[in-house]
Scaffold this active site. Structure first.
Site, PDB file in Angstrom:
ATOM      1  N   ASP A  50       0.806  -1.174   0.153  1.00  0.00           N
ATOM      2  CA  ASP A  50      -0.099  -0.052   0.108  1.00  0.00           C
ATOM      3  C   ASP A  50       0.831   1.389  -0.002  1.00  0.00           C
ATOM      4  OD1 ASP A  50      -1.895   1.827  -0.101  1.00  0.00           O
ATOM      5  OD2 ASP A  50      -2.814   1.117   1.901  1.00  0.00           O
ATOM      6  N   ASP A  51       0.672   2.111  -0.969  1.00  0.00           N
ATOM      7  CA  ASP A  51       1.428   3.386  -1.205  1.00  0.00           C
ATOM      8  C   ASP A  51       2.882   2.967  -1.375  1.00  0.00           C
ATOM      9  OD1 ASP A  51      -1.066   4.190  -0.735  1.00  0.00           O
ATOM     10  OD2 ASP A  51      -0.360   5.525   0.823  1.00  0.00           O
ATOM     11  N   CYS A  90      -6.252   4.232  -3.182  1.00  0.00           N
ATOM     12  CA  CYS A  90      -6.404   2.901  -2.869  1.00  0.00           C
ATOM     13  C   CYS A  90      -7.724   2.119  -3.305  1.00  0.00           C
ATOM     14  CB  CYS A  90      -6.488   2.943  -1.480  1.00  0.00           C
ATOM     15  SG  CYS A  90      -4.977   3.438  -0.511  1.00  0.00           S
ATOM     16  N   ARG A  94      -7.745  -1.064  -5.943  1.00  0.00           N
ATOM     17  CA  ARG A  94      -8.235  -2.555  -5.703  1.00  0.00           C
ATOM     18  C   ARG A  94      -9.138  -2.941  -6.431  1.00  0.00           C
ATOM     19  NH1 ARG A  94      -5.404  -3.012  -0.798  1.00  0.00           N
ATOM     20  NH2 ARG A  94      -3.991  -1.204  -0.712  1.00  0.00           N
ATOM     21  N   LYS A 147      -5.771  -5.588   3.921  1.00  0.00           N
ATOM     22  CA  LYS A 147      -6.570  -4.503   3.553  1.00  0.00           C
ATOM     23  C   LYS A 147      -7.428  -4.780   2.512  1.00  0.00           C
ATOM     24  CE  LYS A 147      -6.205   0.250   1.863  1.00  0.00           C
ATOM     25  NZ  LYS A 147      -5.319   1.544   1.846  1.00  0.00           N
ATOM     26  N   HIS A 149     -10.858  -2.443   1.652  1.00  0.00           N
ATOM     27  CA  HIS A 149     -11.222  -1.129   1.163  1.00  0.00           C
ATOM     28  C   HIS A 149     -12.059  -1.184  -0.037  1.00  0.00           C
ATOM     29  CE1 HIS A 149      -9.579   3.034   1.212  1.00  0.00           C
ATOM     30  NE2 HIS A 149     -10.664   3.284   2.035  1.00  0.00           N
ATOM     31  N   SER A 172      -8.003   1.511   5.291  1.00  0.00           N
ATOM     32  CA  SER A 172      -6.740   2.096   5.466  1.00  0.00           C
ATOM     33  C   SER A 172      -6.454   1.781   6.867  1.00  0.00           C
ATOM     34  CB  SER A 172      -6.634   3.494   4.758  1.00  0.00           C
ATOM     35  OG  SER A 172      -6.747   3.165   3.306  1.00  0.00           O
ATOM     36  N   HIS A 252       1.658   2.339   3.833  1.00  0.00           N
ATOM     37  CA  HIS A 252       0.836   3.309   4.000  1.00  0.00           C
ATOM     38  C   HIS A 252       0.723   4.033   5.458  1.00  0.00           C
ATOM     39  CE1 HIS A 252      -3.265   5.624   4.582  1.00  0.00           C
ATOM     40  NE2 HIS A 252      -3.584   5.212   3.178  1.00  0.00           N
ATOM     41  N   ASP A 304      -0.475  -0.775  -4.745  1.00  0.00           N
ATOM     42  CA  ASP A 304      -1.704  -0.316  -5.289  1.00  0.00           C
ATOM     43  C   ASP A 304      -1.603   1.192  -5.669  1.00  0.00           C
ATOM     44  OD1 ASP A 304      -1.223   1.271  -2.660  1.00  0.00           O
ATOM     45  OD2 ASP A 304      -3.456   1.338  -2.277  1.00  0.00           O
ATOM     46  N   ASN A 305      -0.688   1.757  -5.262  1.00  0.00           N
ATOM     47  CA  ASN A 305      -0.516   3.320  -6.140  1.00  0.00           C
ATOM     48  C   ASN A 305       0.835   3.946  -5.614  1.00  0.00           C
ATOM     49  OD1 ASN A 305      -2.954   3.936  -3.561  1.00  0.00           O
ATOM     50  ND2 ASN A 305      -0.810   4.864  -3.518  1.00  0.00           N
ATOM     51  N   LYS A 325       1.249   9.433  -5.423  1.00  0.00           N
ATOM     52  CA  LYS A 325      -0.031   8.931  -5.072  1.00  0.00           C
ATOM     53  C   LYS A 325      -1.308  10.237  -5.394  1.00  0.00           C
ATOM     54  CE  LYS A 325      -3.040   7.508  -1.219  1.00  0.00           C
ATOM     55  NZ  LYS A 325      -2.890   6.992   0.208  1.00  0.00           N
TER      56      LYS A 325
HETATM   57 MG    MG Z   1      -2.541   3.079  -1.558  1.00  0.00          MG
END
Ligand code: MG
Length: 486
Positions: A50-51, A90, A94, A147, A149, A172, A252, A304-305, A325
Site C-alpha cells: 500500500d502506497d 487505494c 483495488r 487491507k 477497502h 486503510s 501506508h 496499489d498506487n 499518489k
Molecule cells: Mg494506497
C-alpha cells in the site's frame, strides 16, 4: 518523418527480446527453451503493498532500502518496469485489480478522487465478477488477507465477493479516529504530532471473516500476522489449488514496525517497514519450498498506487518517475512489479506494458475459467510474455482520476489532456495535450507536442474509440455520511 505508435512495432518486440531472451532478425522472441516442458502454475499469490513507490525496492533502484527477497524474486522471475495500476488511490486501484476493469465501469470512483471511509455505506457492487469468483468456478480455495477497502459492511466484505476466508483491516490503517482530524481540516498537520506513533490513535478493527476480533488492531505485529495467516492457509490447502490475495496495509501511514526491525534501516522507519515486509515475503517463499509448492505457484508483487509524497520522509519514493499518489503522472500509477514462478516464467526484465487489470484475464486463462463476455473488460492475457517471452499484448493505458480521463499512453507516448496536483484544486485543461516519450523521458520533463502533432492525433483516435464503448457504473462512493473528502 511521421511516427506511428500502433502495435506491434519492431521496437516493442525488440525491447522484449533484448531483455528476456534471444531474438531473430525480425525482432521476434525466440523460445530458447522450446524443447522443455513448461508446467504452468496452478496456485496464485498476489502480494499488494500500500502506497509503496516505484523507487522503493533495491531491485528498482533504492540506494538504502534493502529488499533481498523481492530482489531474488526479480532475478529469478520477471521484473516489469512499465506496469500500471487502474487508479492512483487505494479503493479504485483495488477494484481494478480484482475485477479486471477500470474503476469507472463499476462505480468505484467519483468525480473527486474519493476512497471509501469507515462511514461509507457502499462498496464493490455484487454485479461485478471478482478474480476470486473466477477462481471459485475452477474449484480453488481462496483467501483475502490484509487491507480490503472495497466496502466493510457484510455484503461488501471479501466473504461476499468470492473469498472463502478473510483476515485483515477492512480499510486503510489511518482511518476511524483520524476522521475528526480530517474534517477539522487538520489531517495533514496531524502527521507532525507524536500521536501518530501510538496505535491507539487509530481505532482500526482487525477482522476474521465478518467478525471484529481486535480493536485497535496492533499494527506493530500486523505484517507478521498477515504472513502467518497466509502460510497457514497455504499449508491447509496445499493438496488443492489455492489463491491468496495478500494486501499489506503498510507502508501506508501510520508506519508501525515490530521490535525486531525498529531502527534497523538506514532509510528510517519507512525503510524498516518495507524491509519487514520483504523479510516476511521471504518466509512465504520458504513455506512454498517446504511444502513442495514452488514449482507450481505464481507469486506477483506490486503496489496499489504511488508514494504518498505529502507525508514527506514517512512517504515513499517514485524514483525517477514524476509525482506520486493521487496524480496521473507516472509516479502515481506505475508500480514496481515482479512475477515469480521458478520453472515456468522466463526470467528477465520486461519493458512492455502491463497492468494489475491484466491479472484477471491472465489467471482466468491459466485456470480455464471463461472471462465474462457480457461487459467490457480492460485486461489482456500476459501469459505469452510470462511463459514464452513474447511481446505483451497491452499497448494502451488510460489514466483516470475520478470519472475523468486525464491522460492516455499508447506505445511509448503519453498525452496529458488535463493535469492536476494530487491535492491541488485546480485542473489544468490542455487544449494541446502535453506529450512525452516515456521510453526516452520516463520523468515526463520534455514536452514533444509541437514536434509530433500526428501522434497526438493518433492518441485522440484511441480515446475516441475508448469513449464510444464506455458505460459508466453507478457512483458507489457517493452515499457517505458526513462530508465528502479526498
Ligand atoms: Mg494506497
Amino acid at each position: 518523418m511521421k511516427t506511428s505508435i500502433f502495435k506491434n512495432s519492431v521496437v516493442a518486440s525488440f525491447l522484449v527480446c533484448t531483455t528476456i531472451s534471444s531474438c531473430s532478425e525480425s525482432g521476434q522472441v525466440e523460445n530458447v527453451q522450446s524443447s522443455e516442458v513448461v508446467v504452468k502454475p496452478t496456485n496464485f499469490i498476489i502480494i499488494f503493498a500500500d502506497d509503496l513507490g516505484y523507487g522503493d525496492l533495491s531491485s528498482f533502484g533504492h540506494p538504502t532500502i534493502r529488499t533481498p527477497n523481492l530482489d531474488r524474486m526479480a532475478s529469478e522471475g520477471q521484473k516489469w518496469t512499465n506496469f500500471y495500476v487502474g487508479a492512483s488511490v487505494c479503493t479504485p486501484s483495488r477494484a481494478a485489480l480484482l475485477t479486471g476493469r477500470l474503476p469507472i465501469r463499476n462505480g468505484m470512483t467519483s468525480r473527486i478522487n474519493r476512497v471509501l471511509f469507515p462511514d461509507s455505506k457502499n462498496g464493490l457492487p455484487q454485479t461485478e465478477v471478482t478474480l476470486a469468483e473466477q477462481m471459485k468456478k475452477a474449484g480453488y480455495a481462496t483467501a483475502a488477507i490484509g487491507k480490503w477497502h472495497l466496502g466493510h459492511k457484510e455484503e461488501y466484505l471479501p466473504t461476499s465477493h468470492g473469498f472463502d476466508y478473510y483476515y485483515g483491516i477492512p480499510y486503510s490503517n489511518d482511518m476511524d479516529n483520524v476522521i475528526p482530524f480530517r474534517s477539522a481540516g487538520g489531517y495533514f498537520s496531524f502527521w507532525k504530532s507524536e500521536e501518530r506513533k501510538d496505535i491507539k490513535t487509530f481505532n482500526v478493527p482487525l477482522m476474521r471473516n465478518t467478525e471484529i476480533i481486535e480493536r485497535p488492531a496492533n499494527q506493530h505485529t500486523i505484517t507478521r500476522r498477515y504472513t502467518e495467516e497466509t502460510i497457514s492457509f497455504i499449508k491447509a490447502n496445499k493438496e488443492k489449488p489455492f489463491f491468496v490475495y495478500l494486501a499489506h496495509n503498510l507502508p501506508h501511514v501510520p508506519l508501525f514496525v515490530s521490535e525486531k526491525f525498529e531502527g534497523t534501516s538506514p532509510r528510517g522507519i519507512y525503510g524498516d517497514v518495507v524491509e519487514e515486509i520483504d523479510f516476511y515475503i521471504g518466509k512465504i517463499l520458504d513455506a512454498l519450498d517446504e511444502n513442495d509448492l514452488t514449482k507450481n505457484t505464481l507469486v506477483v508483487f506490486t503496489s496499489d498506487n504511488g508514494p504518498w509524497l505529502i507525508m514527506n520522509q514517512e512517504g515513499g519514493s517514485a524514483g525517477l518517475l514524476r509525482n506520486g499518489k493521487g496524480s496521473t503522472w507516472e509516479g502515481g500509477m506505475r508500480e514496481p512489479t515482479i512475477f515469480w514462478a521458478p520453472g515456468s516464467i522466463k526470467p528477465g526484465i520486461v519493458t512492455d506494458l502491463g497492468s494489475t487489470m491484466d491479472l484477471f484475464t491472465t489467471f482466468s486463462n491459466l485456470i480455464g475459467a471463461p472471462v465474462p463476455d457480457d461487459r467490457e473488460m480492460d485486461g489482456v492475457d500476459l501469459g505469452p510474455t510470462l511463459f514464452e517471452g513474447k511481446p505483451s499484448p497491452r499497448n494502451n493505458m488510460f489514466y483516470y482520476r475520478g470519472d475523468w480521463l486525464y491522460a492516455v499512453r499508447v506505445g511509448n507516448y503519453k498525452a496529458h489532456f488535463r493535469t492536476q496536483e494530487p491535492y491541488g484544486p485546480d485542473v489544468v485543461e490542455h487544449e494541446t495535450p502535453l506529450l512525452y516519450d516515456l521510453n526516452i523521458d520516463p520523468s515526463e520533463q520534455y514536452d514533444l507536442a509541437h514536434e509530433h502533432p500526428e501522434i497526438i492525433e493518433q492518441i485522440r483516435e484511441v480515446v475516441e474509440a475508448h469513449n464510444e464503448k464506455m458505460v459508466k457504473g453507478p457512483d458507489m462512493l457517493k452515499d457517505r455520511e458526513g462530508n465528502s473528502s479526498q
